[in-house]
Motif scaffolding. Sequence first.
Motif, PDB file in Angstrom:
ATOM      1  N   ALA A 135       5.063 -13.062   4.873  1.00 25.69           N
ATOM      2  CA  ALA A 135       4.688 -11.636   4.469  1.00 25.69           C
ATOM      3  C   ALA A 135       3.080 -11.294   4.159  1.00 25.69           C
ATOM      4  CB  ALA A 135       5.274 -11.117   3.317  1.00 25.69           C
ATOM      5  N   MET A 136       2.393 -12.329   3.439  1.00 28.48           N
ATOM      6  CA  MET A 136       1.093 -12.177   3.328  1.00 28.48           C
ATOM      7  C   MET A 136       0.475 -12.254   4.573  1.00 28.48           C
ATOM      8  SD  MET A 136      -1.353 -11.829   1.419  1.00 28.48           S
ATOM      9  CE  MET A 136      -1.063 -12.090  -0.238  1.00 28.48           C
ATOM     10  N   ARG A 137       0.708 -13.013   5.534  1.00 25.02           N
ATOM     11  CA  ARG A 137       0.157 -13.130   6.845  1.00 25.02           C
ATOM     12  C   ARG A 137       0.318 -11.871   7.691  1.00 25.02           C
ATOM     13  NH1 ARG A 137       2.659 -18.197   6.665  1.00 25.02           N
ATOM     14  NH2 ARG A 137       0.917 -19.840   5.966  1.00 25.02           N
ATOM     15  N   LYS A 138       1.348 -11.339   7.370  1.00 23.69           N
ATOM     16  CA  LYS A 138       1.637 -10.130   7.982  1.00 23.69           C
ATOM     17  C   LYS A 138       0.852  -8.921   7.448  1.00 23.69           C
ATOM     18  CE  LYS A 138       5.541  -7.080   9.628  1.00 23.69           C
ATOM     19  NZ  LYS A 138       7.022  -7.103   9.630  1.00 23.69           N
ATOM     20  N   ALA A 139       0.561  -8.963   6.146  1.00 24.35           N
ATOM     21  CA  ALA A 139      -0.224  -8.066   5.599  1.00 24.35           C
ATOM     22  C   ALA A 139      -1.598  -7.965   5.688  1.00 24.35           C
ATOM     23  CB  ALA A 139       0.242  -8.131   3.959  1.00 24.35           C
ATOM     24  N   VAL A 140      -2.179  -9.187   5.801  1.00 20.87           N
ATOM     25  CA  VAL A 140      -3.662  -9.404   5.906  1.00 20.87           C
ATOM     26  C   VAL A 140      -4.229  -8.265   6.730  1.00 20.87           C
ATOM     27  CG1 VAL A 140      -5.523 -10.816   6.747  1.00 20.87           C
ATOM     28  CG2 VAL A 140      -3.758 -11.680   5.026  1.00 20.87           C
ATOM     29  N   PRO A 141      -3.884  -8.066   8.122  1.00 17.32           N
ATOM     30  CA  PRO A 141      -4.347  -7.046   8.827  1.00 17.32           C
ATOM     31  C   PRO A 141      -4.509  -5.480   8.212  1.00 17.32           C
ATOM     32  CG  PRO A 141      -3.213  -8.316  10.105  1.00 17.32           C
ATOM     33  CD  PRO A 141      -2.598  -8.624   8.655  1.00 17.32           C
ATOM     34  N   LEU A 142      -3.761  -5.259   7.395  1.00 16.49           N
ATOM     35  CA  LEU A 142      -3.808  -3.958   6.824  1.00 16.49           C
ATOM     36  C   LEU A 142      -4.935  -3.944   5.852  1.00 16.49           C
ATOM     37  CD1 LEU A 142       0.153  -3.944   5.449  1.00 16.49           C
ATOM     38  CD2 LEU A 142      -1.126  -2.707   7.539  1.00 16.49           C
ATOM     39  N   ILE A 143      -5.449  -4.941   5.292  1.00 18.97           N
ATOM     40  CA  ILE A 143      -6.456  -4.937   4.326  1.00 18.97           C
ATOM     41  C   ILE A 143      -7.749  -5.269   4.976  1.00 18.97           C
ATOM     42  CG2 ILE A 143      -6.468  -7.244   3.653  1.00 18.97           C
ATOM     43  CD1 ILE A 143      -6.954  -6.470   0.578  1.00 18.97           C
TER      44      ILE A 143
ATOM     45  N   SER B 239      -5.237   4.618   0.238  1.00 24.20           N
ATOM     46  CA  SER B 239      -4.967   4.561   1.810  1.00 24.20           C
ATOM     47  C   SER B 239      -3.384   4.240   2.027  1.00 24.20           C
ATOM     48  CB  SER B 239      -5.451   3.430   2.316  1.00 24.20           C
ATOM     49  OG  SER B 239      -4.993   2.198   2.275  1.00 24.20           O
ATOM     50  N   GLU B 240      -3.038   4.792   3.206  1.00 19.59           N
ATOM     51  CA  GLU B 240      -1.507   4.549   3.471  1.00 19.59           C
ATOM     52  C   GLU B 240      -1.314   3.021   3.826  1.00 19.59           C
ATOM     53  OE1 GLU B 240       1.940   6.837   5.742  1.00 19.59           O
ATOM     54  OE2 GLU B 240       0.188   7.689   4.834  1.00 19.59           O
ATOM     55  N   ARG B 241      -2.332   2.285   4.051  1.00 16.41           N
ATOM     56  CA  ARG B 241      -2.205   0.800   4.341  1.00 16.41           C
ATOM     57  C   ARG B 241      -1.878   0.122   3.014  1.00 16.41           C
ATOM     58  NH1 ARG B 241      -6.821   2.041   5.962  1.00 16.41           N
ATOM     59  NH2 ARG B 241      -7.801   0.608   4.486  1.00 16.41           N
ATOM     60  N   TYR B 242      -2.206   0.618   1.881  1.00 14.24           N
ATOM     61  CA  TYR B 242      -1.915  -0.082   0.831  1.00 14.24           C
ATOM     62  C   TYR B 242      -0.183   0.138   0.420  1.00 14.24           C
ATOM     63  CZ  TYR B 242      -1.625  -1.373  -4.018  1.00 14.24           C
ATOM     64  OH  TYR B 242      -1.262  -1.912  -5.203  1.00 14.24           O
ATOM     65  N   GLN B 243       0.281   1.198   0.741  1.00  9.76           N
ATOM     66  CA  GLN B 243       1.662   1.456   0.794  1.00  9.76           C
ATOM     67  C   GLN B 243       2.461   0.509   1.407  1.00  9.76           C
ATOM     68  OE1 GLN B 243       2.777   3.651  -1.668  1.00  9.76           O
ATOM     69  NE2 GLN B 243       0.409   3.849  -1.971  1.00  9.76           N
ATOM     70  N   GLU B 244       1.810   0.202   2.735  1.00  9.51           N
ATOM     71  CA  GLU B 244       2.615  -0.851   3.609  1.00  9.51           C
ATOM     72  C   GLU B 244       2.326  -2.362   2.725  1.00  9.51           C
ATOM     73  OE1 GLU B 244       1.887  -0.379   7.940  1.00  9.51           O
ATOM     74  OE2 GLU B 244       0.894   1.361   7.343  1.00  9.51           O
ATOM     75  N   TRP B 245       1.060  -2.489   2.321  1.00 13.31           N
ATOM     76  CA  TRP B 245       0.826  -3.877   1.887  1.00 13.31           C
ATOM     77  C   TRP B 245       1.929  -3.865   0.554  1.00 13.31           C
ATOM     78  CZ3 TRP B 245      -2.973  -7.608   1.932  1.00 13.31           C
ATOM     79  CH2 TRP B 245      -3.137  -8.400   0.556  1.00 13.31           C
ATOM     80  N   LYS B 246       2.155  -2.858  -0.162  1.00 13.03           N
ATOM     81  CA  LYS B 246       2.923  -2.807  -1.289  1.00 13.03           C
ATOM     82  C   LYS B 246       4.334  -3.089  -0.827  1.00 13.03           C
ATOM     83  CE  LYS B 246       3.029   0.484  -4.341  1.00 13.03           C
ATOM     84  NZ  LYS B 246       2.793   1.812  -5.103  1.00 13.03           N
TER      85      LYS B 246
END
Length: 98
Positions: free
Chosen positions: A21-29, A69-76
């Motif tokens: 999940a972290m690998r998937k989340a890195v592009p968001l940040i 940002s909207e990306r943080y909601q996806e990160w969460k």
Amino acid sequence: MITEHAVLDVKPGQSLAFEKAMRKAVPLISVSDGFLGIEVLPCIERPGRYLLLVKWADVDAHEIGFRESERYQEWKALLHEFYHPFPVVQHYRESIVG
């Protein structure tokens, strides 16, 4: 430049899913304005614990630019289910040595 710091304790048996999940989340940040780099370091002595270090131009880049940002909601949605207890996030200035 500042460094965001958090110790992430992942629920038992969830480390591999967290890492995926972290690998998937890195592009968001990583596309955030003021983002300068990220490290997620697994602890040797305590499996399931990770040290999160994120370099930002300043605190506002993290607290306002990314967290609002909207990306943080996806990160969460990708990551917050893994933590117990929920991590404390702190910001550090540049090194006083070197």
